[in-house]
Design an enzyme around this catalytic site. Structure first.
Site, PDB file in Angstrom:
ATOM      1  N   SER A  20       0.852  -1.204   0.000  1.00  0.00           N
ATOM      2  CA  SER A  20       0.000   0.000   0.000  1.00  0.00           C
ATOM      3  C   SER A  20       0.880   1.245   0.000  1.00  0.00           C
ATOM      4  O   SER A  20       1.947   1.264   0.626  1.00  0.00           O
ATOM      5  CB  SER A  20      -0.870   0.002   1.255  1.00  0.00           C
ATOM      6  OG  SER A  20      -1.458   1.274   1.438  1.00  0.00           O
TER       7      SER A  20
ATOM      8  N   TYR B  49      -2.833  -1.579  10.096  1.00  0.00           N
ATOM      9  CA  TYR B  49      -2.857  -1.831   8.639  1.00  0.00           C
ATOM     10  C   TYR B  49      -1.556  -1.362   7.982  1.00  0.00           C
ATOM     11  O   TYR B  49      -0.930  -2.109   7.217  1.00  0.00           O
ATOM     12  CB  TYR B  49      -4.065  -1.108   8.029  1.00  0.00           C
ATOM     13  CG  TYR B  49      -4.097  -1.180   6.525  1.00  0.00           C
ATOM     14  CD1 TYR B  49      -4.513  -2.334   5.864  1.00  0.00           C
ATOM     15  CD2 TYR B  49      -3.686  -0.094   5.745  1.00  0.00           C
ATOM     16  CE1 TYR B  49      -4.526  -2.405   4.481  1.00  0.00           C
ATOM     17  CE2 TYR B  49      -3.703  -0.161   4.362  1.00  0.00           C
ATOM     18  CZ  TYR B  49      -4.123  -1.320   3.730  1.00  0.00           C
ATOM     19  OH  TYR B  49      -4.132  -1.386   2.361  1.00  0.00           O
TER      20      TYR B  49
END
Ligand code: NAD
Length: 252
Positions: free
Chosen positions: A143, A156
């Site tokens: 990400s 995350y």
């Protein structure tokens, strides 16, 4: 002849969202695709079959070694190998934004179990087959938040940073076996869950385009060229890398 004719791909987390787009794109390029998800993958399987592709739906929990083993066995039984593994499954689109002091130990463990241990389990289970073939392409989904240090999603962001590290170290272990290990780090992408996560609208979605060199929303289709490149022999001398696909927000 399509670029991935004769190849077999597994995409985890492919029942919907970006994973479904990856699975359809790989099938369009000629790969037989295992559509794997903890949720029912039937919709993606039907879409691939309707378009003339080959797909197998498998229910899997990527955090379970036994479940992952079954996913690999079913794929090999159906299609005869595993050439491409896309580690896309994650706890992501339904997460609530919160300061890290409010993340419970259980929430932390759940995100780590799926997002990073799941990648480890899938790679570990697929590698013997890839070694036997002397060929494999592992594409891990990280990400852009890793490079931005995006706040309010600490578990995350940490899990996705670990994927970048895993990719580098695993690439060195598998380079001699004909197995490439690379990463895509997408920017904020308008997947179904992102669009419907109202918690994210103000702090994340609004304003993100301003940080991009290309100032528009990112769509799942924007990731497909890089995915196919990393899944095909065109990337055979590329390994251990993370390609940020985000319209030029992060540059590294
Ligand atoms: P999403 O949350 O909508 O989809 C994740 C998928 O993973 C779901 O289909 C879910 O059922 C599946 N899944 C969850 N736990 C699982 C488990 N234990 N075993 C198997 N499957 C499981 O996410 P998305 O927006 O489609 O994003 C896909 C990937 O791209 C994720 O890895 C995400 O972290 C990454 N990513 C997304 C964005 C974005 O803005 N959409 C940005 C950067 C990275």
């Amino acid at each position: 002849m399509a670029r991935l004719d004769g190849k077999v791909a597994i995409v985890t987390g492919a029942a919907q969202g970006i994973g479904a787009s990856y699975a359809k794109a790989l099938a369009k390029e000629g790969a037989s695709v295992c559509v794997a998800d903890i949720d029912d993958p039937a919709g993606t399987v039907a879409a691939i079959n309707a378009a003339g592709g080959q797909a197998l739906g498998v229910n899997v929990d990527v955090s379970s070694a036994a479940s992952v083993r079954q996913m690999i066995d079913k794929t090999v039984a159906a299609f005869g190998g595993v050439h491409i593994l896309v580690n896309n499954a994650a706890v992501f689109g339904k997460l609530a934004l919160k300061p890290f002091e409010e993340i419970s130990s259980d929430e932390w463990d759940k995100v780590m179990a799926v997002n990073i241990r799941g990648v480890f389990e899938c790679c570990k289970a697929a590698t013997p087959q890839m070694r036997a073939q002397k060929y494999g392409k592992i594409v891990n989904i990280a990400s852009g938040t890793v490079y931005k240090g995006t706040p309010m999603l600490l578990h995350y962001v940490t899990s996705k940073g670990a994927i970048v590290a895993l990719t580098r170290a695993m690439a060195r272990e598998l380079g001699g076996a004909g197995i490439g290990v690379n990463c895509i780090a997408p920017g904020l992408t308008m997947s179904d869950n992102v669009k419907s996560n109202t918690d994210w609208a103000e702090p994340l979605i609004n304003g993100i385009n301003a940080s991009r060199a290309i100032k528009r929303d990112q769509q799942p289709d924007d990731l497909l060229g890089t995915l196919i490149f990393l899944s095909s022999p065109d990337s055979d001398f590329l390994t251990g890398q993370t390609i940020v696909v985000d319209g030029g927000s992060v540059m590294h």
